[in-house]
Design an enzyme around this catalytic site. Structure first.
Site, PDB file in Angstrom:
ATOM      1  N   GLU A 150       0.620  -1.254  -0.020  1.00  0.00           N
ATOM      2  CA  GLU A 150      -0.076   0.059  -0.052  1.00  0.00           C
ATOM      3  C   GLU A 150       0.981   1.078  -0.009  1.00  0.00           C
ATOM      4  O   GLU A 150       1.027   2.131   0.780  1.00  0.00           O
ATOM      5  CB  GLU A 150      -0.946  -0.010   1.239  1.00  0.00           C
ATOM      6  CG  GLU A 150      -2.062  -1.287   1.080  1.00  0.00           C
ATOM      7  CD  GLU A 150      -3.026  -1.260   2.400  1.00  0.00           C
ATOM      8  OE1 GLU A 150      -3.998  -1.620   2.071  1.00  0.00           O
ATOM      9  OE2 GLU A 150      -2.540  -0.727   3.128  1.00  0.00           O
ATOM     10  N   GLU A 162      -5.665  -8.219  -1.068  1.00  0.00           N
ATOM     11  CA  GLU A 162      -6.112  -8.052   0.105  1.00  0.00           C
ATOM     12  C   GLU A 162      -7.578  -7.490  -0.042  1.00  0.00           C
ATOM     13  O   GLU A 162      -8.069  -6.869  -0.764  1.00  0.00           O
ATOM     14  CB  GLU A 162      -5.581  -6.849   1.030  1.00  0.00           C
ATOM     15  CG  GLU A 162      -4.206  -7.174   1.537  1.00  0.00           C
ATOM     16  CD  GLU A 162      -3.700  -6.037   2.505  1.00  0.00           C
ATOM     17  OE1 GLU A 162      -4.513  -5.384   3.079  1.00  0.00           O
ATOM     18  OE2 GLU A 162      -2.608  -5.706   2.792  1.00  0.00           O
TER      19      GLU A 162
END
Length: 465
Positions: free
Chosen positions: A173, A362
């Site tokens: 991320e 995810e």
């Protein structure tokens, strides 16, 4: 018509070293930035001393219990397991001249155990942590020297595991730096946009250098980027709201643009001018950035809305980013809005934008699981969430999206990143530990364990339309 997923689709789950391993000071490991966040990303940064403790110090003790957990993942039929290497297990302070053999040997054992069951590792080089020594001595990613140190770390693990790991990610991320600079780029305290974006630039160059190194050392490997997929819809169809949603989506798509296209997008120039940001970018940096990723991976949990006049609406900070809630969506008990169709939308947007394979690394539902009197966990709410999202994933594949795989977040309960809680559970496997650190750490299969096993064994054929 029954629709299956593509042959060779990589089903599995995703965890992170600092949220599962524990053993925070064993095996020669150094102190990481995550070790200084006992209350998670949203909490304060706390210096460690001999008396300080935190729930992540033990986490779920994956460091010692991984054989049991890998066996459970294999029972579900995992084709892939995404985890991360703790940078501090390899270079404890980040700038040692030689790597820590104990740390390297641990990941050899882990990858060998996965290979026993035919599970492919998908490895993140840096997942919400870096050596704290690089923060203290170099001011984190504000220093160009950290680019070289990260590249050396990457080359070390690529060389060591070149026959064991064929799927890699650089930074988890990576757009997190905009919302939590200490977690994302190791910048402590309040920092200006100039400082944050310069650190981000250094990290993007380091990512590109790692991509080049991976291609050189493991020619048959694939290495990707990883984005926090924070899609925002316009709150209304007013042109001002539509433009604002474009702006806030570009905030995070900027990272994908650089990593997938090999250069800064034209539109970022205006943002830099209007915010008095003047980056130091060398000619070598520009050449380095041209080494682009092989695929785009991302997390997706929810969507939100954006408005030109946000003060007219009540916004909330749910995950890491602040969003205006969508009145048409329901929310989880943590306030995360549930939007399965948003995942299909995002898959199509990313595929159209980058024309590269995608990987969902995810996705999942954090919830408070309460065992019944006989110890079973009837987590139908998790099954419903994942079922709805996977149906939309299948629709996106039908739309023409090239998708390598899907790894649900936290297939085994772990310590949450944002708030360092055990009670926010994502797993198909229950871990007996509470927020205070009490419990036996025993593992137990939830109802969703058997459901996900059947999804994988049928290659998605059992998913209802």
């Amino acid at each position: 018509m029954q629709m299956r997923f593509p042959e060779g689709f990589l089903w599995g789950g995703s965890v992170a070293a600092n949220q599962v391993e524990g053993a925070w000071n064993e095996g020669g490991k150094g102190v990481s930035t995550s070790d200084l966040q006992p209350q998670g990303i949203h909490g304060n940064v706390v210096e460690r001393d001999a008396n300080s403790t935190g729930i992540k110090d033990v986490a779920i003790d994956f460091y010692h219990r991984y054989p049991e957990d890998i066996q459970l993942f294999a029972e579900m039929g995992f084709k892939v397991l995404r985890t991360s290497i703790a940078w501090t297990r390899i270079y404890p302070n980040g700038d040692e001249s030689e790597p820590n053999e104990e740390g390297l040997a641990f990941y050899d054992r882990l990858f060998d155990e996965m290979a026993r069951y035919g599970i492919q590792p998908l490895i993140t080089l840096s997942h919400y942590e870096m050596p704290y020594g690089l923060v203290k001595n170099y001011d984190g990613w504000s220093s160009r020297k950290v680019i070289d140190l990260f590249e050396r770390y990457a080359r070390t693990v690529f060389t060591r595991y070149r026959h064991k790991v064929k799927y890699w990610l650089t930074f988890n991320e990576i757009n997190m730096a905009l919302h939590a600079p200490f977690t994302g780029v190791g910048l402590a305290g309040e920092r200006s946009k100039q400082e944050i974006y310069q650190a981000i630039h250094h990290q993007l160059v380091a990512s590109a250098r790692a991509v080049r190194a991976c291609h050189e050392i493991i020619p048959d490997a694939k290495i990707g980027s990883m984005l926090l997929g924070g899609i925002r819809y316009p709150m209304t169809c007013k042109p001002e709201d539509v433009l604002q949603s474009q702006r806030v989506n570009r905030d995070w798509l900027f990272f994908g643009d650089v990593q997938a296209r090999g250069a800064y997008p034209a539109w970022i120039g205006r943002f830099f001018r209007e915010n008095n940001i003047a980056l130091t970018i060398t000619g070598q940096d520009e050449r380095d950035l041209q080494e682009t990723v092989d695929f785009i991976s991302f997390s997706y949990y929810m969507s939100g809305c954006a408005a030109a006049q946000p003060e007219l609406y009540q916004s909330s900070r749910t995950n890491i980013m602040r969003m205006i809630p969508n009145p048409y969506l329901e929310s989880s008990e943590w306030g995360w809005q549930i939007d399965p169709q948003g995942l299909r939308f995002l898959l199509n947007e990313l595929h159209d934008r980058y024309q590269k394979p995608l990987f969902i690394v995810e996705n999942g539902l954090g919830a408070k699981d309460v065992p019944t009197a006989d110890g079973t966990i009837e987590d139908d709410y998790r099954i419903q969430y994942l079922q709805a999202h996977l149906v939309q994933v299948r629709e996106a594949i039908e739309d023409g999206v090239e998708l390598l795989g899907y790894t649900s977040w936290g297939p085994i309960d772990l310590v949450s990143a944002g708030t360092a809680q055990m009670s926010k559970r994502y797993g198909f496997i229950y871990v007996d530990r509470d927020d205070a650190g009490n419990g036996t750490l025993a593992r137990r299969r939830k109802k969703s364990f058997f459901w996900y096993r059947d999804v994988i064994s049928s290659n998605g054929a059992i998913l209802a339309p």
